[in-house]
Design an enzyme around this catalytic site. Structure first.
Site, PDB file in Angstrom:
ATOM      1  N   GLY A 179       0.847  -1.193   0.000  1.00 42.90           N
ATOM      2  CA  GLY A 179       0.000   0.000   0.000  1.00 42.90           C
ATOM      3  C   GLY A 179       0.879   1.239   0.000  1.00 42.90           C
ATOM      4  N   SER A 204       6.837   0.062   9.931  1.00 45.10           N
ATOM      5  CA  SER A 204       8.129   0.473   9.389  1.00 45.10           C
ATOM      6  C   SER A 204       8.101   1.965   9.071  1.00 45.10           C
ATOM      7  CB  SER A 204       8.421  -0.313   8.122  1.00 45.10           C
ATOM      8  OG  SER A 204       7.380  -0.107   7.199  1.00 45.10           O
ATOM      9  N   ARG A 205       9.277   2.503   8.879  1.00 40.51           N
ATOM     10  CA  ARG A 205       9.377   3.838   8.301  1.00 40.51           C
ATOM     11  C   ARG A 205       9.360   3.656   6.789  1.00 40.51           C
ATOM     12  NH1 ARG A 205      10.438   7.550  12.074  1.00 40.51           N
ATOM     13  NH2 ARG A 205      11.374   6.806  14.018  1.00 40.51           N
ATOM     14  N   ILE A 207      10.460   3.501   3.033  1.00 42.65           N
ATOM     15  CA  ILE A 207      11.687   3.320   2.246  1.00 42.65           C
ATOM     16  C   ILE A 207      11.509   4.016   0.891  1.00 42.65           C
ATOM     17  CG2 ILE A 207      13.177   1.632   1.104  1.00 42.65           C
ATOM     18  CD1 ILE A 207      12.691  -0.257   3.401  1.00 42.65           C
ATOM     19  N   THR A 208      10.376   3.762   0.264  1.00 38.00           N
ATOM     20  CA  THR A 208      10.169   4.360  -1.060  1.00 38.00           C
ATOM     21  C   THR A 208       8.889   5.202  -1.154  1.00 38.00           C
ATOM     22  OG1 THR A 208       9.067   2.333  -1.757  1.00 38.00           O
ATOM     23  CG2 THR A 208      11.399   2.520  -2.291  1.00 38.00           C
ATOM     24  N   THR A 213       3.814   4.180   8.188  1.00 39.97           N
ATOM     25  CA  THR A 213       2.937   4.408   9.346  1.00 39.97           C
ATOM     26  C   THR A 213       3.730   4.992  10.510  1.00 39.97           C
ATOM     27  OG1 THR A 213       1.415   2.679   8.658  1.00 39.97           O
ATOM     28  CG2 THR A 213       1.379   3.280  10.981  1.00 39.97           C
ATOM     29  N   ASP A 266      12.253  -8.046  -4.104  1.00 43.74           N
ATOM     30  CA  ASP A 266      11.661  -8.603  -2.886  1.00 43.74           C
ATOM     31  C   ASP A 266      11.095  -9.980  -3.212  1.00 43.74           C
ATOM     32  OD1 ASP A 266       9.872  -7.300  -4.484  1.00 43.74           O
ATOM     33  OD2 ASP A 266       9.036  -6.045  -2.903  1.00 43.74           O
ATOM     34  N   LYS A 298       2.735  -2.793  -5.751  1.00 44.14           N
ATOM     35  CA  LYS A 298       3.521  -4.032  -5.802  1.00 44.14           C
ATOM     36  C   LYS A 298       2.785  -5.168  -6.520  1.00 44.14           C
ATOM     37  CE  LYS A 298       5.470  -5.330  -1.810  1.00 44.14           C
ATOM     38  NZ  LYS A 298       6.900  -5.570  -1.556  1.00 44.14           N
TER      39      LYS A 298
END
Lengths: 501, 501
Positions: A179, A204-205, A207-208, A213, A266, A298
């Protein structure tokens, strides 16, 4: 064949007071040759005083370390408790079982439970080099993991990390796979916690994307919480929204994710294992997974999503998780906000009942699925129950309680003041908005400074399905830095982020 | 879509006076976030005073470098000519074309000429990280290179390195793919050079065997020669036997070989490109490649060797090399010696006419093939001509000339005095020797200290096909170090290095 013994040498330590980030030692080329090792090989270093041992990756030098010496960075020195100029015993080690397992996967063969466990354990303990760990990732990306391997990987990640045990069985969680914008989590957690569940959400923080959140929640409250704090807040409030990076839940997974970042790969088997292991480690029993499908996210199509959904449910069951995977719309943005503060403010507005849109809808749907999965209500009634809780104001109340428990002070969306450094982007023609390119919107928001600059980002003024007239404001770009604002405006002018028909 | 411009920042340099071995910079986490990059991403660093730029791989820190600063290791600092506390402009760079090509190969797709060139160029210039370079190697290992890709790789390696041009067309060379012991090169070079050819042989040091040609030659003369020296010695003597590592012939290849060492993989396409590119760069026109076949060497069976031989000839032709690949016996040791001094002494004894065995035979066969390939004699007559030169003493004379030209003093095998620290290993039963396990013999020789300890190694007393009686001396282990000798004897006792029937 019996194991051949290795020649060892006593070398005098020279400590480099620098964190190498891994277990490394530096040998003079002469000593390396004498020991029969070269850069990339591994040795065992033993402190004869404490009998503590550490594996270390060999680096060679002709200058930094003299002959008969061994350079140690902080990690190895601390692990075996040596200081400078002590004698340590250095012994070349033959190939680790994990190295051989990686080679086996590179050769296209299936790995068993034990082999995958060895790899994950050695990554966790920093015994494998980055080269070996990324080779493993590439092999899994190219050859794939079958279901059994994915289960082994999930179990191995769980076993090689901390596990939270709440001692109750109503622990639930949610995860979104790919998302982009909109913080459904910040709406779902308070709804679900209001209903008496435990939802210890570690996030997580970015990345892209324009915000993760953890980045958005940080606008409202600290998210860098200790393991114990996350446990106690969950017990007290039912919910928490924290950064997961310092939790040591499946740490090997965090290392792999970091390593593979420059390759933008991934591997599916690793992703499934990663998601499920983190949920299981966080003590969850019921997990709802959001699978947004769209050209610019994704998961590109419904078949792929269905395939993935089945695997998630199957593997989840094998590690004790009841999983429901829900395929959602990944074409339209989840609400109008891109960027930490914008997304946080917007989530608060939904909780306050000031707005209700596709993001609010989706959040209720996912929260409802959790309710149904966990037996809180009958099938088909979950979304209605979630909606009731949202409309009752209980979710807002719970969110304020959680923010306070995490050490934040925000109690209303009005306290989040948007940047006065902003610029509107206007429609170039009239018509119906049929699509936004979420990827491009993300790029623009990142040009503006998101996620590092919390108040940078984009707010859409018109959503898909609305009509616009030429010259209408389509979106507003917010920034904390004039040069970044200019670059973001330039990016918006140069890219096709919208389709008007 | 037009390229989106990146935000740049002016940061003050802090120089770490250490060689990082690659182009790396260290950013404080705050600045990295501000620039929107993370560890593993790349930036362009510009010295505004000189306008010189360098790509650098980002590493993040919270301690080593403060905010508004950038840590540079010697390589980057030298490349753009900055000293400490200067301001440099730092700009994130979007993905390199080479990175995207690697991703394409990971996805199983074929690469074109230009993509492979970009990868090799960026590896040569240290623009790709180890992670990216090893991912490329893993992808080639798992997916393979087809003939066109192998040709592209060979050409790219040649173009991205130095090339020796002798201005004549009788430059020849030889390479052995996976041979273990015995230094045929040290016999072939003087034979071929005696016949008026140029044979500028650059060799490697041992990675996994008991001695590389460079290790053995170093017992007779210095091998660490400059590019110019190799050229001038070849012109003067016709031949040289030097270490190739400092030559900058196809340097990307050396980097890849070093990186993939811990994984023990050698993708066929890369190996073919590596061998042929080095020969072409060294100015050769006619190349004979020895392909030893045996269970314990690189090439396991004849079919594999035939397949490889065809490819070597085909790809060679495409880069201007006339190649002949010769399948030889890789089951039996090439002569009785394992280890630098032992192999050097034994090669000298063959040149001196004191012995003639399978190694001498093989050397004449390979030298003969070079003669035939280069049109020095008719097909079928090469080996006889080589043998004549060897027996005439001219090859010995030439070898002494080459040793002297390289700066060595050895003129006779008798000057190489074997170590008095040695131990015999006896036959455990009587019978016919049907096989030696070359891999195990190599391990024993390495336990004894080879190749770092020049005089360490093994000398076989009986060869395959000979009869032994229980208690006969099978081999002698030589060492420079008592502990290593004990370990080697222990290894010999524990392993099955011989089959007696």
């Amino acid at each position: 064949m019996e194991k051949i013994k290795s020649y060892s040498q006593m070398l005098r330590t020279k400590i480099f007071k620098i964190q190498a980030g891994k277990l490394v030692c530096v040998l003079n080329k002469v000593d390396a040759a004498e020991l029969g090792v070269m850069a990339g090989d591994k040795v065992e270093i033993k402190n004869l005083r404490t009998n503590l041992v550490s594996v270390a990756l060999v680096d060679e030098t002709t200058t930094a370390v003299g002959e008969n010496s061994i350079g140690l960075f902080i990690e190895v020195a601390d692990k075996i408790g040596v200081t400078s100029t002590e004698l340590v015993q250095v012994t070349p080690i033959q190939k680790l079982a994990s190295n051989e397992a990686i080679r086996k996967k590179l050769d296209g063969n299936k790995l068993n439970d034990e082999e995958i466990f060895e790899i994950v354990k050695d990554i966790t303990e920093d015994k494998l080099s980055d080269i070996e760990a990324i080779a493993f990732t590439c092999a899994v990306y190219m050859k794939g993991f079958d279901l059994e391997e994915t289960i082994s990987m999930t179990k191995a990640l769980i076993k090689n990390g901390r596990i939270i045990d709440f001692g109750v069985d109503n622990v639930v969680d949610k995860h979104s796979l790919g998302g982009v914008n909109g913080r459904a989590t910040m709406i779902i957690v308070p709804i679900v916690a209001s209903a008496g569940f435990y939802m210890p959400k570690t996030s997580s923080r970015s990345i892209t994307s324009a915000a993760g959140t953890a980045d958005a929640m940080e606008v409202l409250a600290p998210v860098n919480l200790s393991f114990e704090k996350i446990k106690s807040i969950t017990k007290k409030c039912g919910g928490v929204i924290a950064w997961g990076g310092a939790m040591d839940l499946a740490p090997a997974d965090d290392k792999i994710i970091k390593l593979r970042h420059p390759l933008s790969i991934d591997p599916e088997g690793q992703v499934i294992a990663s998601v499920l292991a983190k949920k299981a480690s966080a003590g969850s029993h019921h997990v709802v997974i959001d699978l947004p499908v769209g050209e610019n996210v994704k998961i590109k199509n419904k078949n792929e999503a269905l395939r993935l959904a089945k695997k998630l449910v199957y593997v989840g069951e094998k590690v004790g998780l009841e999983v429901e995977a829900i395929i959602t719309d990944g074409v339209n943005p989840n609400g109008p906000a891109f960027g930490p503060a914008l997304e946080a403010k917007y989530a608060m507005q939904i909780l306050e009942g000031k707005t209700f849109d596709n993001l609010a809808q989706k959040s209720c749907e996912l929260a409802g699925s959790i309710f149904e999965l966990a037996g809180y209500c009958r099938r088909g009634q979950g979304e209605t129950r979630a909606l009731e809780i949202l409309k009752s104001g209980k979710a807002l109340e719970k969110m304020i309680e959680i923010i306070k428990a995490q050490g934040g002070k925000v109690t209303s969306s009005t306290q989040i003041i948007l940047s006065s450094l902003n610029k509107d982007i206007h429609a170039e023609k009239s018509g119906l908005i049929t699509e936004y390119n979420i990827k491009t919107l993300t790029k623009i928001a990142r040009c503006a400074g998101a996620p590092a600059n919390k108040f940078a980002g984009i707010l859409l003024n018109k959503m898909v399905g609305e009509n616009v007239s030429k010259g209408d404001v389509i979106l507003t770009i917010f920034s904390e830095n004039e040069r970044k604002l200019d670059l973001a405006v330039d990016a918006a002018n140069k890219t096709e982020f919208i389709t008007i028909k």
